[in-house]
Design an enzyme around this catalytic site. Structure first.
Site: not given
Ligand code: UDP
Length: 333
Positions: A11, A78, A144, A172
């Site tokens: 992303i 992350a 998580y 989502f």
């Protein structure tokens, strides 16, 4: 100058591409544990980009980055595998929570007080109602999700005490790739639905498995809200603008308001590829909620965001990218 942590990942890299194409100067800070240097090299062709290999667990690494004139941070870095987080929570709390704490610490020291944060629908846990709006209680059901929620709470506290302004974007199911297939989803361990369906086509050693066909849904398989990566990135750019325009700390769901079952996604893939794809059915995967669909009104109203792309668009771009990626990988064998 915009600092993008995790800019070498799926992303993050799409966000960097968009920023560079808009003429922004960008620094990527990434430890390359799951991101790829090839992605960074591709991004460098598209604008003024500096890459710093560093780890958020090393505060000295972060301090060096802030010698640059950073205006805002977009924080993607992350670990994000739910199953792994259950087995190795220590790793997740260290990386995600400690890493972010270090980042926020250095931001505040340097008076950088704008951050867009990559949060998740996993902070909601088992849905109490659907579609899920931002007022839905946040009760994560795995480490998580817990790490992402802790970070959201840290950000609230840091706003009160230090004036840190954050926008938390709760994703989502993100799907698709860059329209020109320059970058895309590239995980060494792939757990996600669409890439796994596509990989089963490109790699004869891989079979696609549907996890669970006995859910209480339209066709017995889990329902998810698949949001296109390009649409998702648009929300990050709007969130950044919102902060530069003096916006307060806020949080938004990013989804389409529509759910598709695993079977529907599978059928859509067969249609896009114009091919019958082999499939087997397996037991439910542990920790999968039945239905996860976003109510996305708030992002539309407050950020002026729109989601324009369809599931077919996401599958088509993911397919083009997977073709390229599989070529790369198999060429090495
Ligand atoms: N899924 C599946 N086979 C796969 C990968 C995923 O049936 O190889 C299902 C999974 O059980 C879930 C949905 O597809 O119901 C979406 O899973 P994904 O891992 O893509 O995203 P998640 O919703 O877990 O974040």
């Amino acid at each position: 100058m915009i600092l993008v942590t995790g800019g070498a990942g799926y992303i993050g890299s799409h966000c960097v591409m968009r920023l560079l194409e808009a003429g922004k100067k960008v620094i990527i800070f990434d430890n390359l544990s799951t991101g790829h240097i090839e992605t960074v090299n591709e991004l460098k062709k598209h604008g003024e980009l500096e890459f710093i290999k560093g780890d958020l667990l090393n505060i000295e690494d972060i301090k060096k980055v802030f010698n640059n004139n950073i205006d805002a941070v977009i924080h993607f870095a992350a670990l994000s595998l739910v199953g792994e987080s259950v087995k190795e929570p220590l790793k997740y709390y260290y990386n995600n929570v400690m890493g972010t704490l270090n980042l926020l610490n250095v931001m505040i020291e340097n008076n950088v007080k704008k951050i867009v944060f990559s949060s998740t629908a996993a902070t909601y846990g088992e849905p109490k109602y659907t579609p899920i709006d931002e007022l839905h209680p946040q009760n994560p059901i795995n480490p998580y999700g817990n790490t992402k929620l802790m970070i959201e709470k840290m950000m609230d506290d840091f706003d009160k005490a230090y004036g840190l302004k954050s926008v938390r974007l709760r994703y989502f199911n993100v799907a698709g790739a860059d329209e020109k297939a320059r970058i895309g989803e590239w995980h060494n361990i792939e757990t996600h639905l669409i890439p796994n369906i596509l990989k089963s086509v490109f790699d004869e050693n891989k079979t696609f498995n549907i996890f669970g066909t006995d859910y209480n849904t339209k066709d017995g398989t889990c329902v998810r809200d698949y949001i296109n990566i390009e649409d998702l990135i648009t929300a990050h750019i709007l969130a950044l603008e919102y902060l530069f325009n003096g916006g307060n700390t806020n949080f938004f769901n990013l989804g389409t308001n529509e759910g598709n079952s695993v079977k529907e996604v599978f059928d859509a893939c067969q249609k896009v590829l114009n091919k019958n794809i082999n499939v087997s059915t397996k037991e439910r995967r542990e920790g999968d909620p039945e239905i996860l669909v976003a109510d996305n009104k708030k992002a539309k109203e407050v950020l002026g965001w729109q989601n324009n792309k369809t599931l077919t668009d996401s599958i088509s771009s993911a397919f083009e990218w997977e073709k390229k990626l599989s070529g790369k990988i198999y060429a090495k064998n």
